[in-house]
Design an enzyme around this catalytic site. Structure first.
Site, PDB file in Angstrom:
ATOM      1  N   GLY A 114     -38.245 114.340  75.146  1.00  0.00           N
ATOM      2  CA  GLY A 114     -36.810 114.047  75.094  1.00  0.00           C
ATOM      3  C   GLY A 114     -36.482 112.589  75.369  1.00  0.00           C
ATOM      4  CB  ILE A 115     -33.685 111.041  77.272  1.00  0.00           C
ATOM      5  CG1 ILE A 115     -32.508 111.551  76.419  1.00  0.00           C
ATOM      6  CG2 ILE A 115     -33.366 109.661  77.832  1.00  0.00           C
ATOM      7  CD1 ILE A 115     -31.217 111.753  77.214  1.00  0.00           C
TER       8      ILE A 115
ATOM      9  CD  GLN B  11     -19.360 120.873  79.189  1.00  0.00           C
ATOM     10  OE1 GLN B  11     -18.721 119.860  78.908  1.00  0.00           O
ATOM     11  NE2 GLN B  11     -19.239 121.986  78.499  1.00  0.00           N
TER      12      GLN B  11
ATOM     13  CE1 TYR C 256     -28.310 118.317  83.403  1.00  0.00           C
ATOM     14  CE2 TYR C 256     -26.112 117.515  82.908  1.00  0.00           C
ATOM     15  CZ  TYR C 256     -27.481 117.435  82.743  1.00  0.00           C
ATOM     16  OH  TYR C 256     -28.008 116.468  81.915  1.00  0.00           O
TER      17      TYR C 256
ATOM     18  CE1 TYR D  19     -23.310 118.627  75.519  1.00  0.00           C
ATOM     19  CE2 TYR D  19     -21.764 116.931  76.221  1.00  0.00           C
ATOM     20  CZ  TYR D  19     -22.271 118.212  76.331  1.00  0.00           C
ATOM     21  OH  TYR D  19     -21.751 119.069  77.255  1.00  0.00           O
ATOM     22  CB  ILE D  20     -29.109 112.519  73.766  1.00  0.00           C
ATOM     23  CG1 ILE D  20     -28.253 111.562  74.633  1.00  0.00           C
ATOM     24  CG2 ILE D  20     -30.189 111.748  73.008  1.00  0.00           C
ATOM     25  CD1 ILE D  20     -27.467 110.506  73.891  1.00  0.00           C
TER      26      ILE D  20
HETATM   27  N1  CAA Z   1     -15.435 124.991  76.865  1.00  0.00           N
HETATM   28  C1  CAA Z   1     -14.588 126.036  76.888  1.00  0.00           C
HETATM   29  N2  CAA Z   1     -15.006 127.300  76.783  1.00  0.00           N
HETATM   30  C2  CAA Z   1     -16.318 127.528  76.639  1.00  0.00           C
HETATM   31  C3  CAA Z   1     -17.254 126.502  76.616  1.00  0.00           C
HETATM   32  C4  CAA Z   1     -16.772 125.186  76.721  1.00  0.00           C
HETATM   33  N3  CAA Z   1     -17.573 124.133  76.672  1.00  0.00           N
HETATM   34  N4  CAA Z   1     -18.495 127.019  76.481  1.00  0.00           N
HETATM   35  C5  CAA Z   1     -18.314 128.353  76.415  1.00  0.00           C
HETATM   36  N5  CAA Z   1     -17.001 128.657  76.493  1.00  0.00           N
HETATM   37  C6  CAA Z   1     -16.385 129.955  76.452  1.00  0.00           C
HETATM   38  C7  CAA Z   1     -17.048 130.879  75.472  1.00  0.00           C
HETATM   39  O1  CAA Z   1     -16.554 130.643  74.163  1.00  0.00           O
HETATM   40  C8  CAA Z   1     -16.634 132.240  76.020  1.00  0.00           C
HETATM   41  O2  CAA Z   1     -15.294 132.506  75.673  1.00  0.00           O
HETATM   42  P1  CAA Z   1     -14.793 133.976  75.333  1.00  0.00           P
HETATM   43  O3  CAA Z   1     -15.037 134.800  76.566  1.00  0.00           O
HETATM   44  O4  CAA Z   1     -13.338 133.801  75.023  1.00  0.00           O
HETATM   45  O5  CAA Z   1     -15.629 134.421  74.169  1.00  0.00           O
HETATM   46  C9  CAA Z   1     -16.675 131.994  77.529  1.00  0.00           C
HETATM   47  O6  CAA Z   1     -16.531 130.588  77.699  1.00  0.00           O
HETATM   48  C10 CAA Z   1     -17.968 132.319  78.218  1.00  0.00           C
HETATM   49  O7  CAA Z   1     -18.538 133.409  77.652  1.00  0.00           O
HETATM   50  P2  CAA Z   1     -19.624 134.270  78.411  1.00  0.00           P
HETATM   51  O8  CAA Z   1     -19.096 134.812  79.678  1.00  0.00           O
HETATM   52  O9  CAA Z   1     -20.179 135.225  77.424  1.00  0.00           O
HETATM   53  O10 CAA Z   1     -20.671 133.163  78.804  1.00  0.00           O
HETATM   54  P3  CAA Z   1     -22.206 133.315  78.991  1.00  0.00           P
HETATM   55  O11 CAA Z   1     -22.487 133.900  80.328  1.00  0.00           O
HETATM   56  O12 CAA Z   1     -22.844 133.955  77.805  1.00  0.00           O
HETATM   57  O13 CAA Z   1     -22.604 131.768  79.034  1.00  0.00           O
HETATM   58  C11 CAA Z   1     -22.747 129.534  78.189  1.00  0.00           C
HETATM   59  C12 CAA Z   1     -22.560 131.004  77.857  1.00  0.00           C
HETATM   60  C13 CAA Z   1     -24.011 129.338  79.019  1.00  0.00           C
HETATM   61  C14 CAA Z   1     -21.572 129.010  78.947  1.00  0.00           C
HETATM   62  C15 CAA Z   1     -22.900 128.837  76.815  1.00  0.00           C
HETATM   63  O14 CAA Z   1     -21.690 128.943  76.131  1.00  0.00           O
HETATM   64  C16 CAA Z   1     -23.265 127.388  76.926  1.00  0.00           C
HETATM   65  O15 CAA Z   1     -24.449 127.062  77.040  1.00  0.00           O
HETATM   66  N6  CAA Z   1     -22.266 126.488  76.865  1.00  0.00           N
HETATM   67  C17 CAA Z   1     -22.518 125.042  76.823  1.00  0.00           C
HETATM   68  C18 CAA Z   1     -22.532 124.410  78.165  1.00  0.00           C
HETATM   69  C19 CAA Z   1     -22.867 122.976  77.969  1.00  0.00           C
HETATM   70  O16 CAA Z   1     -22.149 122.224  77.350  1.00  0.00           O
HETATM   71  N7  CAA Z   1     -23.996 122.529  78.499  1.00  0.00           N
HETATM   72  C20 CAA Z   1     -24.455 121.188  78.288  1.00  0.00           C
HETATM   73  C21 CAA Z   1     -25.921 121.232  77.984  1.00  0.00           C
HETATM   74  S1  CAA Z   1     -26.541 119.679  77.399  1.00  0.00           S
HETATM   75  C22 CAA Z   1     -26.685 118.757  78.782  1.00  0.00           C
HETATM   76  O17 CAA Z   1     -26.457 119.160  79.874  1.00  0.00           O
HETATM   77  C23 CAA Z   1     -27.117 117.345  78.562  1.00  0.00           C
HETATM   78  C24 CAA Z   1     -26.090 116.392  78.991  1.00  0.00           C
HETATM   79  O18 CAA Z   1     -26.256 115.763  80.030  1.00  0.00           O
HETATM   80  C25 CAA Z   1     -24.931 116.119  78.136  1.00  0.00           C
END
Ligand code: CAA
Length: 240
Positions: free
Chosen positions: A13-14, A141, A147, A179-180
Site C-alpha cells: 500500500g502507501i 468518519q 480509526y 482516500y488512496i
Molecule cells: N455515511 C453515511 N452513511 C453510511 C456510510 C457513510 N459513510 N457508510 C455506511 N452508511 C450507512 C449504510 O448505507 C447503512 O444505511 P441503511 O441502514 O440506511 O442501509 C448504515 O449506514 C449502516 O448499515 P449497517 O448497520 O448494515 O452497517 P454494517 O454493520 O454492515 O457496516 C460499514 C457497514 C462497515 C459501515 C460499511 O458501510 C463501511 O465499510 N463503510 C465505509 C467506512 C469508511 O469510509 N471507512 C474508511 C476506510 S478507508 C480508510 O480508512 C483509509 C483512510 O484513511 C481514508
C-alpha cells in the site's frame, strides 16, 4: 553516507510507495511488516528493500526489530510510522476488541515505533519523524470512531514531539492522506466507495506515490523548518 530510513507497514500500500520513494532518493531503507510474508518477500524481490517482521503493537518486539535494523543498516535517521489497520463498524455495533485492536496498532504502534529511535536521534542531533495520519483523523468518519481517534491522536503526537525535538534537530510531522487506491480503501463496499469518491472534488482516489512524495520531502534537509505540521493530500475533500 546514506541516511537510514525505517517505514512501518512498508511492504504494501502507501508504505510500499514510501519505502520505494525513499530508496530512490538515496536512503538505505528497511520496511517493517506484520504478517503477510508472501507480499513482503515479493516486495523485497522486486525492490531490493529488506523487510523485517514484527508487530508494531508490541513494544518489546518493536524494540528488538529496530535493534536488528540498526545492526544491519546503521542508526535510523528517518522513521515513518505508517502501519495501520481498520476495523470499521457503526459505533453502536463496535466491539471493545475492534476499538482496542485499532488503538494498539495505529496509536500505541506509533509510540512503539518512535520511542526506541528517539534517544539516538537526540544524541546525533538529527531526526525525521513522519506519521501517516488520515483525512478521517481531521474530519471524523462514519463507522470509524476507533480509526479516527487514532489518526487525530497522530496529530497530537507530532505537535508534541515537534516541540521536544526542535532544538535537537529533529522534526516531527504528519501526512494526512485522503482516500488512496490501496487494498484498505478497496475493501470498503463498492457503493459506499462510489459515494465517497463523489465527495472528492478531484473526482478520483489518490495514488500511493502522491503520498510518498510528501514523505520524501518532509524527510529531506529542505524541510528542516517544517515541524509539527500536517500535510493534507486529499484531492480537496477536506480542509483543516
Ligand atoms: N455515511 C453515511 N452513511 C453510511 C456510510 C457513510 N459513510 N457508510 C455506511 N452508511 C450507512 C449504510 O448505507 C447503512 O444505511 P441503511 O441502514 O440506511 O442501509 C448504515 O449506514 C449502516 O448499515 P449497517 O448497520 O448494515 O452497517 P454494517 O454493520 O454492515 O457496516 C460499514 C457497514 C462497515 C459501515 C460499511 O458501510 C463501511 O465499510 N463503510 C465505509 C467506512 C469508511 O469510509 N471507512 C474508511 C476506510 S478507508 C480508510 O480508512 C483509509 C483512510 O484513511 C481514508
Amino acid at each position: 553516507m546514506s541516511r537510514v530510513a525505517l517505514v512501518t507497514g512498508g511492504s504494501r500500500g502507501i508504505g510500499a510507495a514510501i519505502s520505494t520513494a525513499l530508496k530512490n532518493a538515496g536512503y538505505k531503507v528497511a520496511a517493517n511488516y506484520a504478517g503477510n510474508d508472501e507480499a513482503a518477500s515479493a516486495f523485497t524481490k522486486e525492490t531490493g528493500i529488506p523487510t523485517y517482521k514484527w508487530n508494531v503493537a508490541d513494544y518489546e518486539a518493536s524494540k528488538a526489530g529496530i535493534a536488528k535494523v540498526e545492526a544491519d543498516l546503521g542508526p535510523i535517521d528517518v522513521v515513518v510510522a505508517n502501519a495501520g489497520i481498520t476495523r470499521d463498524a457503526p459505533f453502536h455495533k463496535m466491539s471493545p476488541e475492534q476499538w482496542q485492536q485499532v488503538i494498539d496498532t495505529n496509536l500505541t504502534g506509533v509510540f512503539n515505533t518512535v520511542h526506541p529511535v528517539w534517544p539516538g536521534m537526540r544524541e546525533r542531533k538529527f531526526g525525521r519523524v513522519i506519521v501517516i495520519s488520515s483525512v478521517n483523523g481531521q474530519k471524523g468518519q462514519f463507522a470509524q470512531v476507533n480509526y479516527a481517534a487514532t489518526k487525530a491522536g497522530d496529530i497530537g503526537i507530532v505537535r508534541s514531539l515537534a516541540q521536544e525535538g526542535a532544538r535537537a534537530g529533529i522534526t516531527a510531522n504528519a501526512v494526512c492522506p485522503g482516500y488512496i487506491a490501496t487494498e484498505m480503501v478497496m475493501a470498503v463496499p463498492e457503493k459506499v466507495r462510489e459515494s465517497i469518491i463523489a465527495q472528492i472534488p478531484a473526482g478520483r482516489l489518490g495514488e500511493p506515490e502522491e503520498i510518498a512524495r510528501c514523505v520524501a520531502f518532509l524527510a529531506s534537509d529542505d524541510a528542516q523548518f517544517i515541524n509539527g505540521s500536517t500535510i493534507s493530500a486529499n484531492g480537496a475533500q477536506f480542509f483543516s
